[in-house]
Design an enzyme around this catalytic site. Structure first.
Site, PDB file in Angstrom:
ATOM      1  N   LEU A  75     -37.578  13.086  -7.351  1.00  0.00           N
ATOM      2  CA  LEU A  75     -36.951  12.219  -6.351  1.00  0.00           C
ATOM      3  C   LEU A  75     -35.647  11.585  -6.819  1.00  0.00           C
ATOM      4  CD1 LEU A  75     -40.182  10.472  -5.002  1.00  0.00           C
ATOM      5  CD2 LEU A  75     -39.191  12.677  -4.332  1.00  0.00           C
ATOM      6  N   CYS A  76     -35.156  11.971  -7.980  1.00  0.00           N
ATOM      7  CA  CYS A  76     -33.881  11.476  -8.500  1.00  0.00           C
ATOM      8  C   CYS A  76     -32.755  12.282  -7.840  1.00  0.00           C
ATOM      9  CB  CYS A  76     -33.874  11.673 -10.023  1.00  0.00           C
ATOM     10  SG  CYS A  76     -32.577  10.829 -10.892  1.00  0.00           S
ATOM     11  N   MET A 113     -30.892   6.236 -14.733  1.00  0.00           N
ATOM     12  CA  MET A 113     -31.808   7.289 -15.189  1.00  0.00           C
ATOM     13  C   MET A 113     -31.074   8.345 -16.010  1.00  0.00           C
ATOM     14  SD  MET A 113     -34.598   6.054 -14.363  1.00  0.00           S
ATOM     15  CE  MET A 113     -35.474   7.361 -15.165  1.00  0.00           C
ATOM     16  N   GLU A 114     -29.844   8.629 -15.636  1.00  0.00           N
ATOM     17  CA  GLU A 114     -29.055   9.610 -16.387  1.00  0.00           C
ATOM     18  C   GLU A 114     -28.770   9.107 -17.799  1.00  0.00           C
ATOM     19  OE1 GLU A 114     -29.055  10.760 -12.284  1.00  0.00           O
ATOM     20  OE2 GLU A 114     -28.729   8.811 -13.222  1.00  0.00           O
ATOM     21  N   ASP A 128     -36.434  17.133 -33.270  1.00  0.00           N
ATOM     22  CA  ASP A 128     -36.640  18.576 -33.340  1.00  0.00           C
ATOM     23  C   ASP A 128     -35.927  19.190 -34.536  1.00  0.00           C
ATOM     24  OD1 ASP A 128     -37.540  21.151 -32.340  1.00  0.00           O
ATOM     25  OD2 ASP A 128     -35.455  21.484 -31.757  1.00  0.00           O
TER      26      ASP A 128
END
Length: 159
Positions: A75-76, A113-114, A128
């Protein structure tokens, strides 16, 4: 009780309609930190890691993540970002690297959010690339630091 913005009248998930909102300059700053052991930290900051330039790869990963945020977060809204940067602060006393992401655009919805996604993916990439040396790393303090623009104006985390 206020209405949920991401649910329609039948209680079904939907993307919020932003078509009636006026565009404005939007900026968000977020961070995520990774705590490493001494050996992994030293290899990283001295650029001696076997996998190459970890900071360069983590920076690119963070930028790409911001651009793909709407593919990851349901939903973004997909956004036309005008700027994404990822920088790193190093704390030798605690062996901590903090990724600081800044996202900007001229648009109808915010970029919080980004920025959070960029900072998170940058630290995940460090994990990682360094996990062969240190599996005990911890990603901590992923948080929004500040946002500007839109109807709600500016906000900054205290402290």
């Amino acid at each position: 009780m206020s209405e949920f913005t991401h649910l329609n009248e039948r209680g079904e998930a939907h993307m919020v309609d932003i078509s009636g909102k006026a565009p404005s300059k939007r900026v968000a700053l977020a961070q995520s930190s990774i705590q490493l052991g001494e050996e992994a930290y030293t290899l990283l900051v001295e650029g001696k890691h076997k996998k190459g330039d970890v900071f360069a790869v983590a920076r690119i990963a963070g930028i790409q993540a911001a651009k793909r945020c709407s593919d990851l977060i349901p939903l973004c809204h997909p956004l036309m970002l005008s700027k994404v940067s990822v920088d790193f602060d190093k704390d030798g006393d605690t062996h901590t690297i903090t990724a600081i992401a800044r996202c900007e655009l001229e648009g109808k919805t915010g970029v919080e959010m980004e920025a959070l996604t960029a900072a998170s993916v940058a630290t995940l990439t460090i994990y990682d690339m360094c996990k062969a040396v240190d599996k005990g790393m911890r990603i901590v303090n992923t948080e929004l630091l500040e946002k500007h623009g839109g109807k709600s104006g500016s906000w900054a985390r205290e402290g």
